[in-house]
Design an enzyme around this catalytic site. Structure first.
Site, mmCIF file in Angstrom:
data_model
loop_
_atom_site.group_PDB
_atom_site.id
_atom_site.type_symbol
_atom_site.label_atom_id
_atom_site.label_comp_id
_atom_site.label_asym_id
_atom_site.label_seq_id
_atom_site.Cartn_x
_atom_site.Cartn_y
_atom_site.Cartn_z
ATOM 1 C CG HIS A 40 -1.728 -1.043 1.596
ATOM 2 N ND1 HIS A 40 -3.091 -0.982 1.430
ATOM 3 C CD2 HIS A 40 -1.477 -2.271 2.117
ATOM 4 C CE1 HIS A 40 -3.644 -2.114 1.829
ATOM 5 N NE2 HIS A 40 -2.690 -2.920 2.247
ATOM 6 C CD GLU A 122 -0.993 1.321 4.328
ATOM 7 O OE1 GLU A 122 -0.638 2.070 3.394
ATOM 8 O OE2 GLU A 122 -2.180 1.001 4.546
ATOM 9 C CG HIS A 158 -5.290 -1.504 -1.043
ATOM 10 N ND1 HIS A 158 -5.581 -0.481 -0.177
ATOM 11 C CD2 HIS A 158 -6.276 -2.421 -0.886
ATOM 12 C CE1 HIS A 158 -6.707 -0.781 0.469
ATOM 13 N NE2 HIS A 158 -7.140 -1.941 0.061
ATOM 14 C CG ASP A 168 -3.239 2.003 -1.753
ATOM 15 O OD1 ASP A 168 -4.430 1.794 -2.067
ATOM 16 O OD2 ASP A 168 -2.689 1.453 -0.779
HETATM 17 ZN ZN LIG Z 1 -4.133 0.672 0.630
#
Ligand SMILES: [Zn+2]
Length: 191
Positions: A40, A122, A158, A168
Site C-alpha cells: 500500500h 504500507e 491494494h 495505491d
Molecule cells: Zn491501501
C-alpha cells in the site's frame, strides 16, 4: 514462549521493526494460509511526509480536527502490519500472526477477504509519486524475511486486490525492481 536468539520473528513481531501496538486487529481464521503480501501507500494528509499522523491513525489517536482531510476519515479504525517511512524506517503495528485491517473488500488469487490471510505493508507515499531507494531496500529485506517465516507466494498492490476502489501504491511503484530484489520473475508480480 520465547523465540530463539537471533530469530527474525517473535510471535509474529519482526525483530528489526519498531513496535507500536494497534488495537485494530483480530484473529485470523483457523488454518489461514498467509501466502500474500499486500503493498500500500499512505500519507496524512495525502502528500505530506514526515509527521506522525499515520502512526496515530493506526492507533486510534489521530486528532480528526487537525486537518480538513481528516474530516472525511473521522472514526476510521484501520491498521497495517508494517509501515515504511520515506527514510526506510520500519514500524510494525500488528503481529503477522494476527489479522490487520488494511485491505477491506478485496479479492486475489481466487480468494476474497484478503485481510484473512495476507500481510499488509504500507509505504509512506502518494499514488503517482515515486518511492525512495531506502523504502525499496527496507521492503526487500522485510519481504525476504517474511518469505522465510510464512508461505508467501503472492505479492500484490491494494490497487490489484481492490480494483476500481483503491489505487495505491499506484504507477510510481516499481514492481520489476521489487521482483529483482527478491529474485522473482517479473511475472510473479502484478505489473
Ligand atoms: Zn491501501
Amino acid at each position: 514462549m520465547t523465540a530463539p536468539a537471533g530469530a527474525l520473528f517473535n510471535a509474529g513481531w519482526y525483530r528489526f521493526a519498531r513496535r507500536l501496538d494497534s488495537p485494530n486487529f483480530g484473529p485470523r481464521p483457523a488454518g489461514a494460509c498467509i501466502d500474500l503480501l499486500v503493498v500500500h501507500s499512505i500519507s496524512l494528509p495525502p502528500g505530506r511526509y514526515g509527521g506522525d499522523e499515520v502512526q496515530r491513525l493506526f492507533t486510534n489517536t489521530l486528532n480528526w480536527d487537525a486537518h480538513p482531510y481528516f474530516q472525511g476519515i473521522r472514526g476510521l479504525e484501520v491498521s497495517s502490519h508494517f509501515y515504511i517511512r520515506r527514510d526506510g524506517t520500519l514500524w510494525q503495528f500488528v503481529s503477522c500472526d494476527a489479522r490487520a485491517w488494511h485491505a477491506g473488500a478485496s479479492q486475489w488469487r481466487g480468494r476474497g477477504n484478503c485481510n484473512d490471510d495476507s500481510i499488509g505493508i504500507e509505504l509512506e507515499g502518494l499514488e503517482g509519486d515515486a518511492f525512495e531507494d531506502a523504502q525499496y531496500d527496507t521492503l526487500a529485506s522485510l519481504s525476504a524475511a517474511l518469505q522465510q517465516q510464512y508461505p508467501v507466494r503472492h505479492i500484490a498492490g491494494h490497487e490489484h486486490i481492490a480494483p476500481g476502489r483503491k489505487r495505491d501504491p499506484g504507477p510510481g511503484f516499481d514492481w520489476p525492481r521489487l521482483a529483482r530484489s527478491l529474485g522473482l520473475a517479473d511475472t510473479a508480480l502484478p505489473s
